[in-house]
Write an enzyme that holds these catalytic residues in place. Structure first.
Site, mmCIF file in Angstrom:
data_model
loop_
_atom_site.group_PDB
_atom_site.id
_atom_site.type_symbol
_atom_site.label_atom_id
_atom_site.label_comp_id
_atom_site.label_asym_id
_atom_site.label_seq_id
_atom_site.Cartn_x
_atom_site.Cartn_y
_atom_site.Cartn_z
ATOM 1 N N HIS A 127 42.916 27.348 34.354
ATOM 2 C CA HIS A 127 43.804 27.851 35.411
ATOM 3 C C HIS A 127 43.086 28.894 36.262
ATOM 4 O O HIS A 127 43.227 28.913 37.488
ATOM 5 C CB HIS A 127 45.063 28.483 34.803
ATOM 6 C CG HIS A 127 46.209 27.554 34.607
ATOM 7 N ND1 HIS A 127 46.200 26.552 33.656
ATOM 8 C CD2 HIS A 127 47.410 27.471 35.228
ATOM 9 C CE1 HIS A 127 47.352 25.901 33.698
ATOM 10 N NE2 HIS A 127 48.110 26.438 34.646
ATOM 11 N N ARG A 162 47.546 34.102 33.630
ATOM 12 C CA ARG A 162 47.424 33.444 32.324
ATOM 13 C C ARG A 162 47.321 34.478 31.202
ATOM 14 O O ARG A 162 47.785 34.236 30.083
ATOM 15 C CB ARG A 162 46.214 32.519 32.312
ATOM 16 C CG ARG A 162 46.261 31.456 33.372
ATOM 17 C CD ARG A 162 47.521 30.625 33.287
ATOM 18 N NE ARG A 162 47.419 29.600 32.259
ATOM 19 C CZ ARG A 162 48.454 28.912 31.785
ATOM 20 N NH1 ARG A 162 49.668 29.176 32.224
ATOM 21 N NH2 ARG A 162 48.281 27.986 30.874
ATOM 22 N N HIS A 181 46.038 33.281 27.549
ATOM 23 C CA HIS A 181 44.595 33.455 27.680
ATOM 24 C C HIS A 181 44.227 34.915 27.454
ATOM 25 O O HIS A 181 44.975 35.832 27.817
ATOM 26 C CB HIS A 181 44.105 33.041 29.071
ATOM 27 C CG HIS A 181 43.795 31.582 29.192
ATOM 28 N ND1 HIS A 181 42.788 30.968 28.484
ATOM 29 C CD2 HIS A 181 44.363 30.618 29.959
ATOM 30 C CE1 HIS A 181 42.744 29.673 28.810
ATOM 31 N NE2 HIS A 181 43.702 29.446 29.681
ATOM 32 N N ASP A 187 38.622 35.150 28.849
ATOM 33 C CA ASP A 187 38.813 33.750 29.267
ATOM 34 C C ASP A 187 38.986 33.676 30.780
ATOM 35 O O ASP A 187 38.412 32.810 31.449
ATOM 36 C CB ASP A 187 40.075 33.154 28.631
ATOM 37 C CG ASP A 187 40.090 33.167 27.122
ATOM 38 O OD1 ASP A 187 39.020 33.330 26.509
ATOM 39 O OD2 ASP A 187 41.189 33.014 26.559
#
Length: 278
Positions: free
Chosen positions: A180, A213, A219, A223
């Site tokens: 994402h 995220r 996440h 990340d």
């Protein structure tokens, strides 16, 4: 390469280290990337601009994820606790909206940053460009995702995510790095090239899209950050494709026409406030 990376006023997208890394990759034999799982491919879609096997290898771009007990992992855990504390706030609500990547209106979240309405109805060529680049940005993270298969925050802390219906799929999909984040940041870079006077707002919105995220508890901070690195390399690589360059120019003309109409995006008050406080 540098000409493309510097395209768009005010964009400073590459460092000498990244440039050297991409040059090293170009000189090395191209290894077949590890395939994304079937459920991820079905959600993200097929297509894209890059021929198979030509995307930048995420394993050459990013380090291994933080290990337990390290300072980097402590930083991830601190950012995770800050994210959990945002549950129920406007920033959590915005993160839930940003998570809807696979809906027809997903690209519209960049409208406020762009200063005009973006979507299949208002900017069909731009919409098609971003949609087609999406799989290139998303799939480029999978060599590292499959290599490390990092567990996601909600699997570690037992707290809910903002997309509970997706958790079964996410458990089977490595957390590091964030697809994402790669998509959102890559879209922000492409939009900044097309709307250079709004470059800062658009790149910042791409950054916030990825950070959603972390807010969603799906996440870790690292990340999200390394997803941006992958996105930057893919963005550079896309400019080597004639079809991408042609579509960029078509989208640029469409954007110019759309901006002349001076049609403002929907009310941005809530989005701006949410992003400013998260």
């Amino acid at each position: 390469m540098r000409r493309w990376l510097l395209a768009g006023a005010g964009l400073v997208l590459a460092s000498l280290a990244l440039e050297a890394g991409l040059a090293e990759q170009a000189a090395a034999p191209v290894a077949a990337p590890m395939a994304a799982p079937a459920d991820a491919r079905s959600r993200i879609g097929s297509g894209g601009y890059l021929p198979a096997g030509t995307a930048p290898d995420s394993n050459l771009l990013i380090p291994p994820p933080p290990v337990p007990g390290s300072a980097a992992m402590a930083r991830d855990e601190e950012a995770m606790r800050a994210a959990v504390a945002l549950r129920g706030t406007p920033r959590w609500d915005q993160a839930t909206t940003d998570a809807l990547l696979f809906t027809p209106t997903a690209i519209g979240v960049f409208s406020c940053a762009a200063g005009f309405s973006i979507g299949a109805d208002t900017t069909p060529k731009l919409n098609a460009l971003l949609r087609k680049a999406g799989p290139d940005l998303a799939m480029a993270v999978y060599p590292s995702k499959r290599k490390y298969m990092r567990a996601r925050p909600f699997m570690s802390n037992g707290q809910p995510s903002c997309t509970p219906n997706d958790e079964a799929v996410l458990r089977r999909d490595g957390s590091y790095p964030s697809g994402h984040s790669a998509i959102g940041y890559g879209w922000g870079l492409i939009l900044a090239e097309l709307v250079p006077d709004r470059a800062a707002q658009l790149v910042a919105r791409g950054r916030a899209f990825g950070d959603s995220r972390r807010v969603c508890n799906v996440h870790w901070l690292s990340d999200v950050e390394e997803g941006r690195v992958v996105a930057t390399a893919v963005y550079a690589r896309l400019h080597a494709e004639a079809q991408f360059r042609a579509d960029i120019e078509d989208a640029r003309k469409e954007v110019e026409v759309q901006r002349l109409k001076k049609i403002a995006p929907p009310d941005c008050t809530a989005e701006n406030a949410a992003l400013a406080n998260g």
